[in-house]
Design a protein around this motif. Sequence first.
Motif, PDB file in Angstrom:
ATOM      1  N   PHE A  38       0.863  -1.354  -0.128  1.00 21.27           N
ATOM      2  CA  PHE A  38       0.042  -0.007   0.039  1.00 21.27           C
ATOM      3  C   PHE A  38       0.777   1.326   0.053  1.00 21.27           C
ATOM      4  O   PHE A  38       0.756   2.036  -0.803  1.00 21.27           O
ATOM      5  N   PRO A  39       1.694   1.403   0.789  1.00 23.75           N
ATOM      6  CA  PRO A  39       2.633   2.526   0.890  1.00 23.75           C
ATOM      7  C   PRO A  39       3.546   2.896  -0.238  1.00 23.75           C
ATOM      8  O   PRO A  39       3.550   3.891  -0.722  1.00 23.75           O
ATOM      9  N   LEU A  40       4.054   1.557  -0.837  1.00 21.68           N
ATOM     10  CA  LEU A  40       4.849   1.677  -1.991  1.00 21.68           C
ATOM     11  C   LEU A  40       3.971   2.102  -3.093  1.00 21.68           C
ATOM     12  O   LEU A  40       4.484   3.012  -4.097  1.00 21.68           O
ATOM     13  N   ALA A  41       2.943   1.530  -3.173  1.00 24.27           N
ATOM     14  CA  ALA A  41       1.909   1.825  -4.322  1.00 24.27           C
ATOM     15  C   ALA A  41       1.366   3.323  -4.305  1.00 24.27           C
ATOM     16  O   ALA A  41       1.195   4.057  -5.400  1.00 24.27           O
ATOM     17  N   LEU A  42       1.296   3.824  -3.188  1.00 27.62           N
ATOM     18  CA  LEU A  42       0.804   5.292  -3.022  1.00 27.62           C
ATOM     19  C   LEU A  42       1.794   6.195  -3.382  1.00 27.62           C
ATOM     20  O   LEU A  42       1.524   7.099  -3.987  1.00 27.62           O
ATOM     21  N   VAL A  43       2.876   5.948  -2.885  1.00 27.34           N
ATOM     22  CA  VAL A  43       4.188   6.787  -3.387  1.00 27.34           C
ATOM     23  C   VAL A  43       4.447   6.942  -5.159  1.00 27.34           C
ATOM     24  O   VAL A  43       4.317   7.627  -5.589  1.00 27.34           O
ATOM     25  N   ALA A  44       4.131   5.484  -5.457  1.00 28.09           N
ATOM     26  CA  ALA A  44       4.309   5.412  -6.998  1.00 28.09           C
ATOM     27  C   ALA A  44       3.398   6.071  -7.781  1.00 28.09           C
ATOM     28  O   ALA A  44       3.491   6.578  -8.902  1.00 28.09           O
ATOM     29  N   PHE A  45       1.874   6.220  -7.261  1.00 27.71           N
ATOM     30  CA  PHE A  45       0.792   6.724  -8.024  1.00 27.71           C
ATOM     31  C   PHE A  45       0.584   7.947  -7.800  1.00 27.71           C
ATOM     32  O   PHE A  45      -0.202   8.569  -8.456  1.00 27.71           O
ATOM     33  N   SER A  46       1.525   8.643  -6.724  1.00 23.89           N
ATOM     34  CA  SER A  46       1.109  10.171  -6.584  1.00 23.89           C
ATOM     35  C   SER A  46       1.953  10.993  -7.376  1.00 23.89           C
ATOM     36  O   SER A  46       2.914  10.461  -8.046  1.00 23.89           O
ATOM     37  N   PRO A  47       1.457  12.111  -7.665  1.00 23.64           N
ATOM     38  CA  PRO A  47       2.568  13.183  -8.354  1.00 23.64           C
ATOM     39  C   PRO A  47       3.879  13.169  -8.001  1.00 23.64           C
ATOM     40  O   PRO A  47       4.050  13.295  -6.775  1.00 23.64           O
ATOM     41  N   ALA A  48       4.856  13.379  -8.832  1.00 25.51           N
ATOM     42  CA  ALA A  48       6.296  13.319  -8.515  1.00 25.51           C
ATOM     43  C   ALA A  48       6.457  14.713  -7.333  1.00 25.51           C
ATOM     44  O   ALA A  48       5.958  15.650  -7.571  1.00 25.51           O
ATOM     45  N   GLY A  49       7.429  14.456  -6.642  1.00 25.04           N
ATOM     46  CA  GLY A  49       7.659  15.194  -5.689  1.00 25.04           C
ATOM     47  C   GLY A  49       6.777  15.438  -4.480  1.00 25.04           C
ATOM     48  O   GLY A  49       7.167  16.012  -3.330  1.00 25.04           O
ATOM     49  N   THR A  50       5.717  14.676  -4.300  1.00 26.56           N
ATOM     50  CA  THR A  50       4.748  14.579  -3.190  1.00 26.56           C
ATOM     51  C   THR A  50       5.350  14.253  -2.060  1.00 26.56           C
ATOM     52  O   THR A  50       5.228  14.854  -1.023  1.00 26.56           O
ATOM     53  N   PHE A  51       6.038  13.159  -1.874  1.00 27.48           N
ATOM     54  CA  PHE A  51       6.692  12.597  -0.705  1.00 27.48           C
ATOM     55  C   PHE A  51       8.153  12.755  -0.694  1.00 27.48           C
ATOM     56  O   PHE A  51       8.728  11.686  -0.277  1.00 27.48           O
TER      57      PHE A  51
END
Length: 145
Positions: A38-51
């Motif tokens: 879940f957290p890996l996919a959330l980072v991958a699917f979020s816009p660049a630079g968000t996390f």
Amino acid sequence: MSPSSENALDASLLDSPLLFGRDRDASVRLVALAVVSFPLALVAFSPAGTFGVEFSLSQNLGTVSLILVLAVVPALAAFYNDGLLVCVLLTFGPALAHQLSWALYELDDQRATLGSVVWLSVFVAVLAGLFGFACGYFARRFFES
């Protein structure tokens, strides 16, 4: 039904390899993978630079990669260990992360509520998990015979 037959039914359901897998240790590792996905996919699917990560999957590539993950991972898990609930859990994390990132960052034109995001993720996870389980289960039976 007598109380003893109900207890026997409960015990046989909990010991069923179709629900939880033949090897409990492997099932625990797969559920841990589901939690980490879940957290890996959330980072991958979020816009660049968000996390703080400059990597992001584009909308089209993200959807294609999500479909591949939802199709392949539960099929492999079912092939090696069975476990219907494990297959559904493996698909829930990436499905929720994909829908949540679309809702949080308004990547589509619709205003999604948290309830609609969760229900859509559950729906996708159950469908993809059942499909992956069926593919892996029957592939294993085919190769064993």
